[in-house]
Design a protein around this motif. Sequence first.
Motif, mmCIF file in Angstrom:
data_model
loop_
_atom_site.group_PDB
_atom_site.id
_atom_site.type_symbol
_atom_site.label_atom_id
_atom_site.label_comp_id
_atom_site.label_asym_id
_atom_site.label_seq_id
_atom_site.Cartn_x
_atom_site.Cartn_y
_atom_site.Cartn_z
ATOM 1 N N UNK A 180 0.851 -1.195 0.000
ATOM 2 C CA UNK A 180 0.000 0.000 0.000
ATOM 3 C C UNK A 180 0.888 1.248 0.000
ATOM 4 N N UNK A 181 1.706 1.396 1.041
ATOM 5 C CA UNK A 181 2.740 2.422 1.051
ATOM 6 C C UNK A 181 4.012 1.761 0.522
ATOM 7 N N UNK A 182 4.200 1.809 -0.770
ATOM 8 C CA UNK A 182 5.205 0.981 -1.440
ATOM 9 C C UNK A 182 6.645 1.417 -1.180
ATOM 10 N N UNK A 183 6.830 2.490 -0.457
ATOM 11 C CA UNK A 183 8.178 2.967 -0.179
ATOM 12 C C UNK A 183 8.778 2.423 1.101
ATOM 13 N N UNK A 184 8.043 1.587 1.848
ATOM 14 C CA UNK A 184 8.551 1.112 3.137
ATOM 15 C C UNK A 184 8.407 -0.402 3.260
ATOM 16 N N UNK A 185 9.201 -0.969 4.176
ATOM 17 C CA UNK A 185 9.056 -2.374 4.542
ATOM 18 C C UNK A 185 9.330 -2.507 6.034
ATOM 19 N N UNK A 186 8.971 -3.651 6.591
ATOM 20 C CA UNK A 186 9.181 -3.882 8.019
ATOM 21 C C UNK A 186 10.008 -5.139 8.229
ATOM 22 N N UNK A 187 10.606 -5.240 9.405
ATOM 23 C CA UNK A 187 11.383 -6.412 9.791
ATOM 24 C C UNK A 187 10.933 -6.884 11.161
ATOM 25 N N UNK A 188 11.022 -8.191 11.389
ATOM 26 C CA UNK A 188 10.648 -8.800 12.665
ATOM 27 C C UNK A 188 11.835 -9.592 13.181
ATOM 28 N N UNK A 189 12.187 -9.385 14.449
ATOM 29 C CA UNK A 189 13.411 -9.965 14.974
ATOM 30 C C UNK A 189 13.183 -10.695 16.288
ATOM 31 N N UNK A 190 14.097 -11.600 16.577
ATOM 32 C CA UNK A 190 14.082 -12.302 17.860
ATOM 33 C C UNK A 190 14.483 -11.376 19.013
ATOM 34 N N UNK A 191 14.872 -10.135 18.719
ATOM 35 C CA UNK A 191 15.146 -9.185 19.798
ATOM 36 C C UNK A 191 13.865 -8.534 20.334
ATOM 37 N N UNK A 192 12.699 -8.951 19.819
ATOM 38 C CA UNK A 192 11.418 -8.462 20.314
ATOM 39 C C UNK A 192 10.928 -7.185 19.673
ATOM 40 N N UNK A 230 9.279 -11.171 23.751
ATOM 41 C CA UNK A 230 9.888 -12.429 23.340
ATOM 42 C C UNK A 230 10.155 -12.391 21.839
ATOM 43 N N UNK A 231 10.693 -13.478 21.307
ATOM 44 C CA UNK A 231 11.079 -13.537 19.892
ATOM 45 C C UNK A 231 9.877 -13.312 18.978
ATOM 46 N N UNK A 232 10.066 -12.502 17.956
ATOM 47 C CA UNK A 232 9.034 -12.257 16.942
ATOM 48 C C UNK A 232 9.406 -13.045 15.687
ATOM 49 N N UNK A 233 8.438 -13.800 15.180
ATOM 50 C CA UNK A 233 8.679 -14.600 13.982
ATOM 51 C C UNK A 233 8.313 -13.874 12.700
ATOM 52 N N UNK A 234 7.282 -13.060 12.752
ATOM 53 C CA UNK A 234 6.836 -12.432 11.508
ATOM 54 C C UNK A 234 6.081 -11.150 11.824
ATOM 55 N N UNK A 235 6.194 -10.200 10.920
ATOM 56 C CA UNK A 235 5.373 -8.986 10.957
ATOM 57 C C UNK A 235 4.995 -8.669 9.527
ATOM 58 N N UNK A 236 3.770 -8.212 9.314
ATOM 59 C CA UNK A 236 3.367 -7.850 7.955
ATOM 60 C C UNK A 236 2.358 -6.720 7.976
ATOM 61 N N UNK A 237 2.467 -5.884 6.950
ATOM 62 C CA UNK A 237 1.562 -4.758 6.783
ATOM 63 C C UNK A 237 0.206 -5.237 6.282
ATOM 64 N N UNK A 238 -0.828 -4.512 6.677
ATOM 65 C CA UNK A 238 -2.147 -4.756 6.113
ATOM 66 C C UNK A 238 -2.148 -4.404 4.629
ATOM 67 N N UNK A 239 -2.780 -5.225 3.773
ATOM 68 C CA UNK A 239 -2.903 -4.871 2.364
ATOM 69 C C UNK A 239 -4.020 -3.857 2.098
ATOM 70 N N UNK A 240 -4.653 -3.376 3.154
ATOM 71 C CA UNK A 240 -5.780 -2.449 3.015
ATOM 72 C C UNK A 240 -5.502 -1.086 3.629
ATOM 73 N N UNK A 241 -4.680 -1.023 4.679
ATOM 74 C CA UNK A 241 -4.408 0.226 5.376
ATOM 75 C C UNK A 241 -2.901 0.399 5.504
ATOM 76 N N UNK A 242 -2.401 1.525 5.021
ATOM 77 C CA UNK A 242 -0.960 1.730 4.935
ATOM 78 C C UNK A 242 -0.267 1.767 6.290
ATOM 79 N N UNK A 243 -0.965 2.155 7.333
ATOM 80 C CA UNK A 243 -0.328 2.372 8.635
ATOM 81 C C UNK A 243 -0.619 1.271 9.640
ATOM 82 N N UNK A 244 -1.147 0.156 9.194
ATOM 83 C CA UNK A 244 -1.500 -0.933 10.103
ATOM 84 C C UNK A 244 -0.614 -2.145 9.816
#
Length: 328
Positions: A116-128, A149-163
């Motif tokens: 949605x906001x094609x200029x950004x990406x996110x990362x999820x780490x075991x550092x919490x 605790x450890x995070x396995x995955x994070x993903x943006x909503x395909x409908x709302x840019x800030x979620x």
Amino acid sequence: MEPTSVVHSPGFAHHGVAWSPFYDNRIAIAASANYGLIGNGRLQIVSLVRTYSWLHSFETQDALFDLSWSEIHENQLVTAGGDGSIRLWDITLSEHPIRVWREHTREVYGVHWSNVNKGIFCSASWDGTVRIWTPERMHSMQAIPAHQTCIYQACFSPHEADVLASCSTDGSVRIFDLRAPSNLPHPAPAVSIQAHSGEVLSLDWNKWQPYTLATGSVDRLIRVWDTRMVKSRDNNTGAICIKELGGHEYAVRKVQWGNFAPDLLASASYDMSCRIWTIATPPGMPSLKAIYDKHTEFVVGCAWSLNDPAVLASCSWDCRTHVWRALM
């Protein structure tokens, strides 16, 4: 059910697979020596025209656990590293990444580019933490202490840019709205779901239904959630489980919604299978549509084709990625 293509890279267990949003028959694979426990990683770019052919291969000094194609540049993608690094690659350039970020203090297990906001990406780490990035900056735009605790995955909503949503070893899913008031150092979770009794290894937003989220866990279950805020008995914000899918014999490592239908869901599991489900069946009726069992090790990733609604790619610790027709 037989694969139409099998991509084999001996000595490198496959951890993640992603279809290019620009080229119909191009996939990228994140792989690691020794199952990611120790040794090198490898990013592999593959063309699936007729049979498969290698386009590019990049070596790293540590394991690669995930990857995501850029939504704005056809030749770029990011990878998640076991050494805590995130690397931005251009597959038309040299063997070196064009940018490396090292803000995470433990393994990065997931990366996801916003469509949605094609200029950004996110990362999820075991550092919490979950961090928000843009290729133009040398440092992250935002760091969110999403879980303790450890995070396995994070993903943006395909409908709302800030979620975005994240999942963790604590069994929870947390949903954040990045439009936090400016006086707060980071956003608090808008919704917190105690999703499973065990670690939540994967989640995915439904591409058609804005408030629908699927989760997969070590408890062998897949759950589908309506994430619109409701008041639970203890007055915490939560969500409603609208479907529970059972059948995998071991942990569910990956879930992904179909791109062309709101009810179709794929899952990958340590039981060495991929499964196709529908959530459109009435209560009491079976939801399982197909089982793919051609891998010989843990299946840890799956991705629906962005062009053909019936085609799926699955990757495994057997050092192979299979491309197969999931629906007949």
